[in-house]
Design a protein around this motif. Structure first.
Motif, mmCIF file in Angstrom:
data_model
loop_
_atom_site.group_PDB
_atom_site.id
_atom_site.type_symbol
_atom_site.label_atom_id
_atom_site.label_comp_id
_atom_site.label_asym_id
_atom_site.label_seq_id
_atom_site.Cartn_x
_atom_site.Cartn_y
_atom_site.Cartn_z
ATOM 1 N N ILE A 193 41.602 -64.025 -113.415
ATOM 2 C CA ILE A 193 40.958 -64.762 -114.547
ATOM 3 C C ILE A 193 42.057 -65.619 -115.041
ATOM 4 O O ILE A 193 43.097 -65.318 -115.203
ATOM 5 N N ASN A 194 41.860 -66.710 -115.760
ATOM 6 C CA ASN A 194 42.775 -67.402 -116.384
ATOM 7 C C ASN A 194 42.898 -66.687 -118.030
ATOM 8 O O ASN A 194 41.703 -66.490 -118.588
ATOM 9 N N ALA A 195 44.265 -66.511 -118.629
ATOM 10 C CA ALA A 195 44.278 -65.938 -119.772
ATOM 11 C C ALA A 195 43.751 -67.059 -120.881
ATOM 12 O O ALA A 195 43.933 -68.145 -120.866
ATOM 13 N N ASP A 196 42.777 -66.399 -122.079
ATOM 14 C CA ASP A 196 42.588 -67.309 -122.970
ATOM 15 C C ASP A 196 43.599 -67.124 -124.049
ATOM 16 O O ASP A 196 44.633 -66.386 -123.804
ATOM 17 N N ALA A 197 43.387 -67.707 -125.309
ATOM 18 C CA ALA A 197 44.341 -67.581 -126.189
ATOM 19 C C ALA A 197 44.577 -66.027 -126.821
ATOM 20 O O ALA A 197 45.815 -65.584 -126.894
#
Lengths: 245, 245
Positions: A193-197
């Motif tokens: 997954i892509n890191a969110d804030a």
DNA sequence: AAGTGGTCTAGACCACACA
DNA sequence: GTGTGGTCTAGACCACTTG
């Protein structure tokens, strides 16, 4: 990094039992390609004669190789070299404290959130329950003071009542569960997954950083015990799995 | 998506052998918590009496549970319920064609690159060889015409000479190797990476998209056979693993 | 020293799948 | 039917470890 792993440890020369000698001989005949997939191997009776032993001993060796997937047995027909279809691998998911400690690093964790509530829709889905009390535990694991992984967990309080009174400020939830609850089955899901804030802030990585996400659902005969999601910063983490026949 | 997996299939009621009855009884005593980790369980001799059977039968049941990691045996001391330390899980890595086909989708692939060369520094590191010929095969796997995974592979030609003349335009390299080479061991590494421009272009995802990367080093007694790196677009792919104790 | 598990034997009966 | 593997027995000896 992209370094190849060490070579597998040479199989212990060990005090080899007769059963193991038979097993190893057959393994090698298969590995070397001398016995191709689909080949019928000698009958138990023939192997008894060859190794001058009882049928039980031969049977144990063959049963082991069947369980490993190297052989297939058909009554009245014989024993055959299995035709491989999948690579199977065994993967260890130690609890975070063990994992970090075994890396020779100092382990620590922060309990970020502890919420006791009636199951929400998401909880009900993960735990496959119609209703009931759950406990959510979110924490951050550190190795040498650096964020190592973020973990969010839901525990089915109907099945694990002791969790209600357990303190999770000294012992991480994963360890506590290991010691207090037996499971009969678990399913894992591994994804990127892509890191969110929010995750970026917790793990101290930039937004969009690829992270490895491991989810686990744990059962006991009576129902689902827990759901946990662990997120590791991708560049610093990798799972390792060994071949397992 | 984040849907929990199905519940584990109920263990087949099956034509239970006595060995299995003993095994299951003990499993249940452990799972239910009645026999806590560290507890000594009855001696083989006691279980013989309880089940009115021979020691061999008891021994088989216990040996099975030892191999599963549920029990530990110490000579002269007895048999004990093991203290769990890790979650073990079994993970399948089918070849791409099998994997896609089993999803009910149409499989296809493109061979992008085929290079025969003397091992470079990177090749030598991955294959642990000092020198020698290698074959690099890069390909793109499709499911229903959509990019599914990118794969780059190095084959040690000194060990797999047939690969030199094999055609990889109809059969993907993974399948070919499955059918032609037996391995004795393999190591996997699973990590998350951000797509760069090249990967993004091949997999038709945006730059920075989190992707799941699976690397595998494969051995045979005589040496390393192949190194392969597979990259899946993260949002559409996840590995699944089952509990295996 | 004693008793555990580790391993093996030389039989046996049975179910099943194939011929 | 026939012969395979599936399972079990009622012993046995040994090595090891622990009390």
């Amino acid at each position: 990094m992209n370094t190849p792993p060490d070579a597998p440890a040479p199989t212990a020369p060990a005090p080899t039992s007769l059963k193991d000698r038979i097993r190893i001989d057959i393994e090698e005949l298969i590995m070397s390609g001398e016995w191709q997939p689909g080949t019928r191997i000698p009958y138990e009776h023939e192997l008894m004669l060859k190794y001058d032993c009882s049928r039980m001993t031969v049977n144990k060796a063959l049963a082991f190789l069947v369980e490993r997937g190297l052989l297939e047995r058909r009554k009245r027909a014989g024993t055959f070299v299995a035709i491989p279809t999948v690579h199977k691998a065994l993967i260890d998911f130690p609890d975070m404290r063990t994992e970090v400690t075994e890396l020779g690093r100092h382990y620590d964790f922060d309990l970020i959130r502890r919420i006791e509530r009636e199951a929400t829709a998401a909880d009900r889905s993960h735990l496959a329950i119609a209703a009931g009390p759950v406990l959510q535990l979110d924490c951050l694991h550190f190795a040498d003071g650096t964020p190592y992984a973020y973990e969010t967990r839901i525990i089915n309080l109907a099945l694990v009542e002791e969790a209600r009174t357990a303190r999770f400020d000294r012992e991480p939830p994963g360890c506590w569960l290991f010691e207090h609850v037996r499971w009969s089955d678990a399913r894992h899901r591994i994804s990127a997954i892509n890191a969110d804030a929010a995750i970026g802030g917790l793990l101290a990585v930039r937004r969009e950083q690829a992270c490895l996400q491991i989810e686990r659902w744990t059962w006991r005969d009576t129902g689902r015990i827990t759901y946990v999601k662990q997120i590791h910063a991708g560049e610093t983490y990798a799972l390792r799995a060994e071949f397992r026949n």
